[in-house]
Scaffold this motif. Structure first.
Motif, PDB file in Angstrom:
ATOM      1  N   UNK A 226       0.834  -1.208   0.000  1.00 48.64           N
ATOM      2  CA  UNK A 226       0.000   0.000   0.000  1.00 48.64           C
ATOM      3  C   UNK A 226       0.868   1.257   0.000  1.00 48.64           C
ATOM      4  N   UNK A 227       1.940   1.251   0.785  1.00 51.76           N
ATOM      5  CA  UNK A 227       2.860   2.389   0.797  1.00 51.76           C
ATOM      6  C   UNK A 227       3.488   2.595  -0.574  1.00 51.76           C
ATOM      7  N   UNK A 228       3.849   1.510  -1.228  1.00 53.68           N
ATOM      8  CA  UNK A 228       4.478   1.588  -2.545  1.00 53.68           C
ATOM      9  C   UNK A 228       3.520   2.164  -3.585  1.00 53.68           C
ATOM     10  N   UNK A 229       2.214   2.025  -3.358  1.00 53.87           N
ATOM     11  CA  UNK A 229       1.216   2.568  -4.285  1.00 53.87           C
ATOM     12  C   UNK A 229       0.834   4.003  -3.940  1.00 53.87           C
ATOM     13  N   UNK A 230       1.541   4.587  -2.990  1.00 53.07           N
ATOM     14  CA  UNK A 230       1.300   5.977  -2.634  1.00 53.07           C
ATOM     15  C   UNK A 230       0.261   6.195  -1.565  1.00 53.07           C
ATOM     16  N   UNK A 231      -0.210   5.130  -0.943  1.00 54.30           N
ATOM     17  CA  UNK A 231      -1.206   5.274   0.128  1.00 54.30           C
ATOM     18  C   UNK A 231      -0.514   5.740   1.413  1.00 54.30           C
ATOM     19  N   UNK A 232      -1.132   6.654   2.090  1.00 52.69           N
ATOM     20  CA  UNK A 232      -0.558   7.187   3.336  1.00 52.69           C
ATOM     21  C   UNK A 232      -1.537   7.111   4.515  1.00 52.69           C
ATOM     22  N   UNK A 233      -2.822   6.909   4.219  1.00 45.50           N
ATOM     23  CA  UNK A 233      -3.850   6.798   5.261  1.00 45.50           C
ATOM     24  C   UNK A 233      -4.338   5.349   5.256  1.00 45.50           C
ATOM     25  N   UNK A 234      -3.820   4.547   6.178  1.00 48.11           N
ATOM     26  CA  UNK A 234      -4.061   3.110   6.176  1.00 48.11           C
ATOM     27  C   UNK A 234      -4.956   2.707   7.347  1.00 48.11           C
ATOM     28  N   UNK A 235      -6.033   2.008   7.042  1.00 47.74           N
ATOM     29  CA  UNK A 235      -6.906   1.445   8.076  1.00 47.74           C
ATOM     30  C   UNK A 235      -6.725  -0.066   8.046  1.00 47.74           C
ATOM     31  N   UNK A 236      -6.317  -0.621   9.184  1.00 47.63           N
ATOM     32  CA  UNK A 236      -5.965  -2.040   9.242  1.00 47.63           C
ATOM     33  C   UNK A 236      -6.897  -2.751  10.227  1.00 47.63           C
ATOM     34  N   UNK A 237      -7.706  -3.677   9.710  1.00 56.51           N
ATOM     35  CA  UNK A 237      -8.581  -4.495  10.555  1.00 56.51           C
ATOM     36  C   UNK A 237      -7.785  -5.692  11.050  1.00 56.51           C
ATOM     37  N   UNK A 238      -7.760  -5.906  12.362  1.00 56.19           N
ATOM     38  CA  UNK A 238      -6.850  -6.923  12.891  1.00 56.19           C
ATOM     39  C   UNK A 238      -7.564  -8.092  13.565  1.00 56.19           C
ATOM     40  N   UNK A 239      -8.780  -8.397  13.159  1.00 60.17           N
ATOM     41  CA  UNK A 239      -9.471  -9.557  13.709  1.00 60.17           C
ATOM     42  C   UNK A 239      -9.160 -10.836  12.946  1.00 60.17           C
ATOM     43  N   UNK A 240      -9.369 -11.983  13.594  1.00 61.93           N
ATOM     44  CA  UNK A 240      -9.309 -13.278  12.932  1.00 61.93           C
ATOM     45  C   UNK A 240      -7.925 -13.838  12.673  1.00 61.93           C
ATOM     46  N   UNK A 241      -6.967 -13.475  13.497  1.00 61.95           N
ATOM     47  CA  UNK A 241      -5.583 -13.877  13.229  1.00 61.95           C
ATOM     48  C   UNK A 241      -5.301 -15.320  13.621  1.00 61.95           C
ATOM     49  N   UNK A 242      -4.285 -15.891  12.977  1.00 62.33           N
ATOM     50  CA  UNK A 242      -3.770 -17.219  13.320  1.00 62.33           C
ATOM     51  C   UNK A 242      -2.524 -17.094  14.178  1.00 62.33           C
TER      52      UNK A 242
END
Length: 382
Positions: free
Chosen positions: A120-136
């Motif tokens: 996402x950073x490489x594509x020029x995104x700077x405002x990142x929303x990260x959903x962190x549910x359901x991890x292994x």
């Protein structure tokens, strides 16, 4: 009359988009020529990327990353023209990616989640929303951070790989090679649990067993997580036992908060902000929401609670159409939902309800709108 439809998906049967389509058809059957609008919604868990990407006319990007066992997986996330991106960590590091016989949180990593952020950073995104549910995972976010340039070193100065088993050996954390684009990035962590990093309510003992942790494995992981907490406290001055949500996703919440200054925020509130939900409420007379099952859990960061609160704040009535109702379902009425109705029309096995979900939902919507029309007629006579 203007109606706004904003329902969660019905897991295993109806997408959020499909509910909008069915509600629109049912409303026109009952009310005739009415104004309707619909928007897909999710609570920051499964389906968040799909809902937000559709609602905001973004683009889904598919990326080859490393899964929880460092295997190759194909993961998707959403990007938008204004520099925003929405990411579900479960797409790269989720529990369903690990076969049951291989589930062991000592051997899983969030590395692939870091790779999604990197892309996402490489594509020029700077405002990142990260959903962190359901991890292994239960790696404290080591893998994710390592993919982004953070180095975790043992007492001999050797770099650790970023698995749960490495937590016990963390002696030094080096941010000097962290991707420089992260300094200007805004990271919002979609998290609806408040668990600290360690202890009885921490990442390991609350969530580790469902990820394959035996009592022996959990004891080992907890000791490692406590070591990790102490190193963070020593080097960064942050006690992750005092940070609500630090224990989410096996400690990924701690890494995103401490190393990348991520802000913890309710999943549903983040989604509603991302899709500009308050603006969509302008001029609306009634909101229709819903979910697969409504019970006491619906009042803790779920779609109906978030939608109901936003509607109530603007003085707009909201009603719910759900697949089924369980214990404490009416508690949702304390959060802006005026009343509830179910889609099922008779006692039936779950599979039968799932197999006929679309027809049942449509019929339930028609019944609901007929009740609402009756209420409108009563209002005209008083």
């Amino acid at each position: 009359m203007k109606l706004l439809f904003a329902s969660d998906s019905f897991k295993g049967s109806l997408s959020s988009e499909k509910t909008v389509e069915l509600l629109d058809r049912a409303a026109r059957e009952v009310f005739g020529n009415c104004e309707t609008a619909g928007v897909p919604v999710a609570d920051g868990g499964e389906g968040t990327v799909d809902a937000v990407t559709v609602a905001e006319q973004g683009q889904k990007v598919s990326v080859r990353v490393h899964g929880p066992l460092m295997e190759d997986v194909e993961a998707e996330y959403g990007v938008f023209d204004d520099g925003r991106a929405v990411i579900e960590m479960a797409a790269a590091s989720g529990l369903p990616l690990v076969p049951e016989e291989l589930r062991n949180p000592l051997n899983t990593t969030t590395y692939g989640t870091g790779e999604l952020i990197l892309d996402a950073l490489a594509r020029g995104c700077w405002d990142l929303s990260v959903a962190i549910g359901g991890s292994a995972t239960n790696d404290g976010g080591l893998g994710c951070a390592r993919a982004l340039g953070v180095r975790f070193l043992d007492a001999q100065g050797r770099e650790l790989e970023g698995f749960g088993r490495d937590l016990a050996n963390v002696a030094e954390i080096d941010l000097s090679r962290m991707d420089s684009r992260l300094r200007d990035a805004k990271i919002t962590v979609m998290c609806d649990v408040t668990n600290p990093l360690c202890g009885e309510r921490g990442a390991t003992y609350t969530f580790g067993a469902q990820k394959g942790g035996t009592p022996e494995i959990l004891a080992s992981l907890e000791a490692g997580m406590e070591n990790y907490r102490q190193v963070i406290l020593r080097d960064f001055g942050v006690d992750c036992n005092a940070v609500q949500g630090a224990g989410a996703a096996g400690g990924l919440g701690a890494a995103l908060h401490v190393f990348f200054h991520g802000t913890m925020k309710s999943g549903i509130e983040t989604v509603l902000d991302l899709i500009h939900f308050d603006a969509r409420l302008e001029g609306v007379d009634l909101v229709v929401t819903g979910e697969g099952r409504t019970d006491w859990q619906s009042c803790f960061g779920k779609v109906m609670q978030g939608v109901g609160r936003r509607a109530k704040a603007k003085g707009i009535p909201a009603v719910g159409l759900s697949g089924s109702l369980g214990r404490g379902a009416l508690d949702i009425c304390d959060h802006g939902i005026a009343s509830l109705m179910t889609t099922v029309n008779a006692p039936m096995p779950l599979q039968q309800a799932l197999d006929n979900a679309e027809a049942l939902y449509y019929e339930g919507a028609v019944r609901m709108f007929r009740f609402l029309r009756a209420g409108m007629e009563i209002g005209k006579r008083t």
